[in-house]
Enzyme design. Structure first.
Site, mmCIF file in Angstrom:
data_model
loop_
_atom_site.group_PDB
_atom_site.id
_atom_site.type_symbol
_atom_site.label_atom_id
_atom_site.label_comp_id
_atom_site.label_asym_id
_atom_site.label_seq_id
_atom_site.Cartn_x
_atom_site.Cartn_y
_atom_site.Cartn_z
ATOM 1 C CG HIS A 41 0.158 6.776 24.565
ATOM 2 N ND1 HIS A 41 -0.917 6.537 25.469
ATOM 3 C CD2 HIS A 41 1.046 5.930 24.556
ATOM 4 C CE1 HIS A 41 -0.660 5.275 25.963
ATOM 5 N NE2 HIS A 41 0.491 4.885 25.416
ATOM 6 N NE ARG A 62 -1.035 -7.563 24.599
ATOM 7 C CZ ARG A 62 -1.181 -6.112 24.765
ATOM 8 N NH1 ARG A 62 -2.209 -5.173 24.423
ATOM 9 N NH2 ARG A 62 -0.003 -5.477 24.912
ATOM 10 C CB SER A 74 -2.805 -2.271 22.742
ATOM 11 O OG SER A 74 -3.729 -1.817 23.677
#
Length: 430
Positions: A87, A173, A188
């Site tokens: 990621h 957010r 998250s």
């Protein structure tokens, strides 16, 4: 009518007054928000309290677990090979997923790469791949498993069933000034990655002007928090801090970045893209128990390219099709001779976005051929009048605003000025 075990206002006040939230409070508030018992304005207040007062490792782990529990979990245990995922926290010209997934698959490790779309100045992997004619991002879980077994790599959209609480909180957010809360960023990202069910995870945490985290200190804190979350959840997790003060490679834009990725898979491409792709592949293989392989060789001998072609074809794409090109182009030239000392990632990202490569809102379309091509990188000697950048778009009225974004982002120092190159990989956190 069911009586709720907690009151949202009490939970907000606890965090507002710098107290630790209990595990039960956290699990309840995330679940109640998903059920719409906790109102948007109440979750907004709690998110702001978290931003201002932080969370402990225990609180973040419980919060992440509650987000995971709000949806489904994927299971790759039926596969005949281990899984590893990567990621990136996002940057400009960050096309690394494209060559990385097929490269790792060469070594009998399955890569379930659930990716997203671009928003603002950072590009999205799915937008890039959708410039390949016929390629599709949406796969069912069964299709994904089959492709992981047959091809070894898949890059696709995450299903709506993974951490649905995060989807709601992410949007909230964005409009309440709480995007920067490190506990909420970490939970998250990690709630989706842990729910995805991968056995090993390598995090590419960007730092610099074009990154979400502008300072080493913030990037290190985020990386440490995410590594701890992964480790606590039983996922072998490691993070690399990588430079995003200047764009990665020589392109920023969807089809432009696919073309550059194919060059890397063909044994060429820019040195920084090759270096980071190989380093991340080594980390993924090590975490998956397949370390010690000659990763770079698979880029030069055609194995990674074969895996790429199979991966693209499996999702309906034509690996031989011509990629889209923009109808119009415009050159940005050096105003003086000397050494290029700065090519700011954020400035280039905003320019690419204004040219049509990115979107301001999730529903906005993107231009496949739009973006910025770079002909020099910091440290290169340039002559007055040399082409530094080529801007690409279908809508030439965008050139003026794209050029305005670049003002102050390009610096050419007098000849003989020494320029110390920033390393691609700044640190490793495990």
């Amino acid at each position: 009518m069911t009586t709720e075990p907690f009151d949202a206002v009490d939970v907000i006040k606890h965090k507002r007054d710098r107290h630790e939230l209990s595990d039960d409070e956290i699990r309840w508030v995330v679940d109640a928000y998903t059920r719409e018992v906790v109102a948007e304005e109440q979750m907004s207040a709690l998110a702001m309290a978290v931003l201002l007062n932080g969370m402990t490792r225990r609180e973040i782990a419980t919060w992440t677990g509650a987000m995971i529990a709000s949806g489904e979990r994927m299971d790759f245990s039926s596969l005949s090979r281990p899984t590893a995922d990567k990621h990136s926290t996002g940057g400009v010209g960050d096309k690394i997923t494209l060559p990385l997934a097929p490269l790792v698959a060469v070594f009998d490790v399955a890569v379930p790469q659930l990716s997203g779309r671009g928003l603002g100045h950072t590009g999205g992997t799915l937008d890039k791949l959708e410039s390949v004619p016929g390629w599709r991002a949406a796969l069912s879980n069964d299709e994904m498993l089959r492709q992981l077994e047959d091809v070894g790599a898949v890059i696709c959209a995450a299903g709506s069933g993974l951490a649905p609480a995060d989807k709601r909180l992410y949007a909230l957010r964005d409009v309440t000034g709480t995007v920067e809360a490190i506990p909420l960023i970490a939970s998250s990202i990690m709630s989706k990655k842990i729910a995805e069910g991968t056995g090993a995870l390598v995090l590419d945490v960007k730092v610099g002007s074009g990154a979400f985290m502008k300072t080493r200190e913030d990037a290190t804190e985020l990386a440490r928090t995410m590594v701890d979350l992964g480790t606590d959840a039983g996922v072998r997790t490691v993070a690399l801090l990588t430079d995003m003060s200047t764009p990665l490679g020589l392109t920023a834009g969807n089809a432009l970045e696919v073309r550059e990725s194919v060059e890397v898979l063909d044994g060429g491409g820019p040195a920084d893209v090759v270096e980071l792709t190989v380093r991340l592949a080594e980390e993924m293989l090590e975490a998956a128990g397949r370390g010690g392989r000659d990763v770079a060789a698979a880029l030069t001998d055609g194995r990674a390219m074969d895996a790429w072609r199979r991966m693209i074809a499996a999702q309906g794409g034509d690996p031989d099709a011509a990629l889209p090109t923009a109808r119009e182009s415009h050159e940005v030239r050096a105003s003086r001779s000397g050494v290029l000392t700065r090519l700011d990632a954020y400035a280039v990202g905003i320019a690419a976005w204004r040219l049509g490569a990115g979107r301001a809102r999730k529903e906005d379309p993107v231009q496949a051929g739009a973006g910025v091509e770079m002909h020099a990188k910091p440290g290169d000697t340039v002559r007055e009048g040399d082409v530094l950048l080529t801007l690409h778009t279908d809508t030439p009225e965008r050139f003026e605003r794209a050029e305005a974004a670049l003002e102050g982002g390009i610096e050419v120092a007098p000849e003989g000025t020494s320029h110390e190159a920033t390393p691609v990989v700044l640190d490793r956190i495990a």
